[in-house]
Design a protein around this motif. Structure first.
Motif, PDB file in Angstrom:
ATOM      1  N   THR A   1     -12.337 -12.149  -1.206  1.00 41.49           N
ATOM      2  CA  THR A   1     -12.130 -11.308  -2.383  1.00 41.49           C
ATOM      3  C   THR A   1     -11.858  -9.871  -1.951  1.00 41.49           C
ATOM      4  OG1 THR A   1     -14.503 -10.869  -2.591  1.00 41.49           O
ATOM      5  CG2 THR A   1     -13.626 -12.744  -3.833  1.00 41.49           C
ATOM      6  N   LYS A   2     -11.037  -9.184  -2.752  1.00 44.48           N
ATOM      7  CA  LYS A   2     -10.731  -7.788  -2.436  1.00 44.48           C
ATOM      8  C   LYS A   2     -10.154  -7.098  -3.670  1.00 44.48           C
ATOM      9  CE  LYS A   2      -8.710  -4.696   0.914  1.00 44.48           C
ATOM     10  NZ  LYS A   2      -9.971  -4.039   1.265  1.00 44.48           N
ATOM     11  N   THR A   3     -10.569  -5.852  -3.876  1.00 46.50           N
ATOM     12  CA  THR A   3      -9.920  -4.960  -4.839  1.00 46.50           C
ATOM     13  C   THR A   3      -9.139  -3.940  -4.026  1.00 46.50           C
ATOM     14  OG1 THR A   3     -11.686  -5.254  -6.454  1.00 46.50           O
ATOM     15  CG2 THR A   3     -10.282  -3.312  -6.711  1.00 46.50           C
ATOM     16  N   LEU A   4      -7.838  -3.921  -4.222  1.00 48.25           N
ATOM     17  CA  LEU A   4      -6.982  -3.008  -3.459  1.00 48.25           C
ATOM     18  C   LEU A   4      -7.231  -1.567  -3.884  1.00 48.25           C
ATOM     19  CD1 LEU A   4      -3.614  -4.989  -3.642  1.00 48.25           C
ATOM     20  CD2 LEU A   4      -5.396  -5.122  -1.886  1.00 48.25           C
ATOM     21  N   THR A   5      -7.245  -0.669  -2.887  1.00 48.94           N
ATOM     22  CA  THR A   5      -7.463   0.755  -3.172  1.00 48.94           C
ATOM     23  C   THR A   5      -6.365   1.642  -2.608  1.00 48.94           C
ATOM     24  OG1 THR A   5      -8.851   0.968  -1.207  1.00 48.94           O
ATOM     25  CG2 THR A   5      -9.972   0.493  -3.297  1.00 48.94           C
ATOM     26  N   THR A   6      -5.459   1.079  -1.794  1.00 45.74           N
ATOM     27  CA  THR A   6      -4.346   1.853  -1.231  1.00 45.74           C
ATOM     28  C   THR A   6      -3.093   1.005  -1.175  1.00 45.74           C
ATOM     29  OG1 THR A   6      -4.879   1.208   1.035  1.00 45.74           O
ATOM     30  CG2 THR A   6      -5.878   3.248   0.239  1.00 45.74           C
ATOM     31  N   SER A   7      -1.948   1.690  -1.122  1.00 43.81           N
ATOM     32  CA  SER A   7      -0.654   1.014  -0.961  1.00 43.81           C
ATOM     33  C   SER A   7       0.019   1.536   0.295  1.00 43.81           C
ATOM     34  CB  SER A   7       0.263   1.292  -2.147  1.00 43.81           C
ATOM     35  OG  SER A   7      -0.130   0.581  -3.278  1.00 43.81           O
TER      36      SER A   7
END
Length: 117
Positions: free
Chosen positions: A47-53
């Motif tokens: 699981t992961k919530t993205l915080t950067t692109s």
């Protein structure tokens, strides 16, 4: 002491391995936290919530025929290892996405994306 040098079909009977006997790579869920390296020996579901692109994922300890499930959210873009083919779906960071990755050959991954209805 005599060493066993030959494995036969008599060693394990059909359906004798229960879910409880499977390793964590088939039974556990693991948050990726700030990391982006997906170690296929650690869990079945990541699981992961993205915080950067862009968020660049990498794979380690992957073997042909293995399938991993990723639950990812966050309004950012992702990149995948070379050889990854997105075969269906479009990522929508506004909801959790189920991303399944199948390793089909050395350096080849098939990825499908599904999102909440």
């Amino acid at each position: 002491i005599m060493a066993i040098t030959k494995v036969t079909s008599n060693v394990l009977s059909d359906d004798s391995v229960s879910y409880d006997k499977l390793g964590v790579e088939f039974t556990a869920s693991s948050p990726l936290g700030s990391g982006t390296a997906i170690d296929w020996d650690v869990a079945q579901v990541f699981t992961k919530t993205l915080t950067t692109s862009p968020t660049a994922f990498t794979f380690t300890n992957d073997e042909v025929g293995m399938v991993k499930d990723l639950v990812i959210s966050g309004e950012h873009t992702m990149t995948w290892p070379n050889g990854t083919k997105i075969i269906t779906g479009t990522y929508d960071g506004s909801v959790p996405n189920l991303i399944q990755v199948v390793k089909t050959a050395a350096g080849q991954y098939w990825l499908s994306i599904s999102k909440e209805a």
